[in-house]
Write a protein that holds these residues in place. Structure first.
Motif, PDB file in Angstrom:
ATOM      1  N   ARG A  67     -19.800 -17.425 -23.878  1.00  0.00           N
ATOM      2  CA  ARG A  67     -18.465 -18.019 -24.014  1.00  0.00           C
ATOM      3  C   ARG A  67     -17.663 -17.838 -22.721  1.00  0.00           C
ATOM      4  O   ARG A  67     -16.425 -17.823 -22.744  1.00  0.00           O
ATOM      5  CB  ARG A  67     -17.715 -17.382 -25.202  1.00  0.00           C
ATOM      6  CG  ARG A  67     -18.368 -17.634 -26.568  1.00  0.00           C
ATOM      7  CD  ARG A  67     -18.317 -19.097 -26.960  1.00  0.00           C
ATOM      8  NE  ARG A  67     -18.942 -19.376 -28.244  1.00  0.00           N
ATOM      9  CZ  ARG A  67     -20.219 -19.707 -28.414  1.00  0.00           C
ATOM     10  NH1 ARG A  67     -21.035 -19.784 -27.371  1.00  0.00           N
ATOM     11  NH2 ARG A  67     -20.687 -19.964 -29.615  1.00  0.00           N
ATOM     12  N   VAL A  68     -18.365 -17.676 -21.615  1.00  0.00           N
ATOM     13  CA  VAL A  68     -17.703 -17.381 -20.343  1.00  0.00           C
ATOM     14  C   VAL A  68     -16.644 -18.415 -19.992  1.00  0.00           C
ATOM     15  O   VAL A  68     -15.539 -18.079 -19.558  1.00  0.00           O
ATOM     16  CB  VAL A  68     -18.767 -17.268 -19.215  1.00  0.00           C
ATOM     17  CG1 VAL A  68     -18.130 -17.395 -17.835  1.00  0.00           C
ATOM     18  CG2 VAL A  68     -19.502 -15.940 -19.315  1.00  0.00           C
ATOM     19  N   CYS A  69     -16.946 -19.694 -20.185  1.00  0.00           N
ATOM     20  CA  CYS A  69     -15.999 -20.740 -19.766  1.00  0.00           C
ATOM     21  C   CYS A  69     -14.769 -20.798 -20.673  1.00  0.00           C
ATOM     22  O   CYS A  69     -13.754 -21.388 -20.302  1.00  0.00           O
ATOM     23  CB  CYS A  69     -16.702 -22.095 -19.712  1.00  0.00           C
ATOM     24  SG  CYS A  69     -17.979 -22.131 -18.460  1.00  0.00           S
TER      25      CYS A  69
ATOM     26  N   PRO B 193     -17.294 -23.476 -26.701  1.00  0.00           N
ATOM     27  CA  PRO B 193     -18.549 -23.770 -26.014  1.00  0.00           C
ATOM     28  C   PRO B 193     -19.694 -23.914 -27.015  1.00  0.00           C
ATOM     29  O   PRO B 193     -19.730 -23.235 -28.039  1.00  0.00           O
ATOM     30  CB  PRO B 193     -18.767 -22.536 -25.137  1.00  0.00           C
ATOM     31  CG  PRO B 193     -17.424 -21.920 -24.969  1.00  0.00           C
ATOM     32  CD  PRO B 193     -16.697 -22.201 -26.248  1.00  0.00           C
TER      33      PRO B 193
ATOM     34  N   CYS C 116     -22.878 -26.498 -21.507  1.00  0.00           N
ATOM     35  CA  CYS C 116     -21.867 -26.939 -22.485  1.00  0.00           C
ATOM     36  C   CYS C 116     -21.178 -28.220 -22.021  1.00  0.00           C
ATOM     37  O   CYS C 116     -21.029 -28.452 -20.814  1.00  0.00           O
ATOM     38  CB  CYS C 116     -20.809 -25.854 -22.663  1.00  0.00           C
ATOM     39  SG  CYS C 116     -21.473 -24.312 -23.298  1.00  0.00           S
TER      40      CYS C 116
ATOM     41  N   ARG D 270     -19.912 -27.222 -15.624  1.00  0.00           N
ATOM     42  CA  ARG D 270     -19.080 -26.058 -15.327  1.00  0.00           C
ATOM     43  C   ARG D 270     -19.696 -25.241 -14.207  1.00  0.00           C
ATOM     44  O   ARG D 270     -20.896 -24.943 -14.231  1.00  0.00           O
ATOM     45  CB  ARG D 270     -18.945 -25.188 -16.582  1.00  0.00           C
ATOM     46  CG  ARG D 270     -18.115 -25.807 -17.680  1.00  0.00           C
ATOM     47  CD  ARG D 270     -16.667 -25.958 -17.342  1.00  0.00           C
ATOM     48  NE  ARG D 270     -16.008 -24.700 -17.058  1.00  0.00           N
ATOM     49  CZ  ARG D 270     -14.693 -24.493 -17.220  1.00  0.00           C
ATOM     50  NH1 ARG D 270     -13.904 -25.469 -17.651  1.00  0.00           N
ATOM     51  NH2 ARG D 270     -14.166 -23.320 -16.934  1.00  0.00           N
TER      52      ARG D 270
ATOM     53  N   CYS E  98     -21.858 -21.943 -14.818  1.00  0.00           N
ATOM     54  CA  CYS E  98     -23.100 -21.898 -15.587  1.00  0.00           C
ATOM     55  C   CYS E  98     -24.355 -21.635 -14.742  1.00  0.00           C
ATOM     56  O   CYS E  98     -25.128 -20.720 -15.041  1.00  0.00           O
ATOM     57  CB  CYS E  98     -23.246 -23.194 -16.378  1.00  0.00           C
ATOM     58  SG  CYS E  98     -24.260 -22.989 -17.848  1.00  0.00           S
TER      59      CYS E  98
ATOM     60  N   LEU F 185     -24.861 -18.216 -13.265  1.00  0.00           N
ATOM     61  CA  LEU F 185     -25.054 -17.204 -14.302  1.00  0.00           C
ATOM     62  C   LEU F 185     -26.459 -17.262 -14.914  1.00  0.00           C
ATOM     63  O   LEU F 185     -27.091 -16.240 -15.174  1.00  0.00           O
ATOM     64  CB  LEU F 185     -23.998 -17.446 -15.389  1.00  0.00           C
ATOM     65  CG  LEU F 185     -23.678 -16.363 -16.397  1.00  0.00           C
ATOM     66  CD1 LEU F 185     -23.304 -15.070 -15.694  1.00  0.00           C
ATOM     67  CD2 LEU F 185     -22.518 -16.837 -17.278  1.00  0.00           C
TER      68      LEU F 185
END
Ligand code: SF4
Length: 215
Positions: free
Chosen positions: A23-25, A41, A104, A118, A121, A124
């Motif tokens: 759920r980073v974004c 996300p 996502c 994004r 992503c 990461l």
């Protein structure tokens, strides 16, 4: 299934679960709270321990976000036609891994087009995902973001030039091989008309490779 294969399956499942929970974004966007993803996300990765073809797309669209099925839209229909495969083959993870540059749906820009993948992503996840699938023999790099990541400095300045150079990418010693493609979106219908060599010259080679590697 061998012990090595079982270990790889377990490692892939763990990675799949971790990505799916990302759920980073939403919670920690790279450019600060104002750049927060405006919806929940929904990462959509298709990882595989046996597929030899990796479809490196851009980012899911809204329909994919809603259904959780990659390329479940008109772009996917065109991509399947390019590959000469039906939906059953396309969604068979023993044949195709599907890993977009952003997992996502990124939302829309001011003109109603999809935003780019994004930026959080790929740094990461991508290196880990690729390392977890060492059996991949062919990467289909769709669009400039995937081409930049998978071709690095070999990428030409524009997407058109990069796709036009497809023979040179296939001719060099590279594992996995990389074949650049335009995005199959309807927005690229004009590009396809302007570049008839794509359907006449590249697609037959693409289909031949896919036929060989999807077995
Ligand atoms: S786009 Fe990638 S980094 Fe952002 S929330 Fe989805 S999986 Fe995580």
């Amino acid at each position: 299934m061998s012990e090595i294969q079982r270990d790889r399956e377990e490692a892939l499942q763990a990675l799949r679960d971790t990505i799916t929970a990302c759920r980073v974004c939403r919670d920690a966007p790279a450019r600060g709270p104002r750049d927060r993803l405006p919806h929940e996300p929904r990462p959509v990765p298709v990882l595989s321990s046996s597929a030899r073809i990796l479809i490196a797309g851009q980012a899911p669209g809204l329909r994919v976000h809603e259904t959780g099925i990659p390329f479940n839209d008109a772009s996917g229909d065109r991509l399947r036609q390019w590959l000469a495969v039906d939906r059953d083959e396309f969604y068979d993870p023993d044949r195709f891994a599907i890993v977009p540059m952003g997992f996502c749906f990124p939302g829309y820009d001011g003109h109603g087009g999809d935003l780019p993948p994004r930026r959080e992503c790929a740094p990461l996840w991508r290196a880990r995902v690729i390392a977890a699938m060492p059996q991949i023999e062919l990467v289909l790099a769709i669009g400039q973001y995937a081409q930049t990541w998978h071709l690095g400095r070999a990428r030409a300045p524009s997407m058109t030039e990069t796709v036009r150079n497809w023979r040179s990418y296939l001719s060099v010693e590279r594992f996995p091989a990389v074949l650049p493609l335009p995005h199959p979106s309807w927005r690229n219908s004009g590009w396809l008309k302007k570049n008839p060599w794509f359907e006449a010259e590249l697609l037959p080679v693409l289909r031949e490779r896919v036929k060989l590697l999807k077995m």
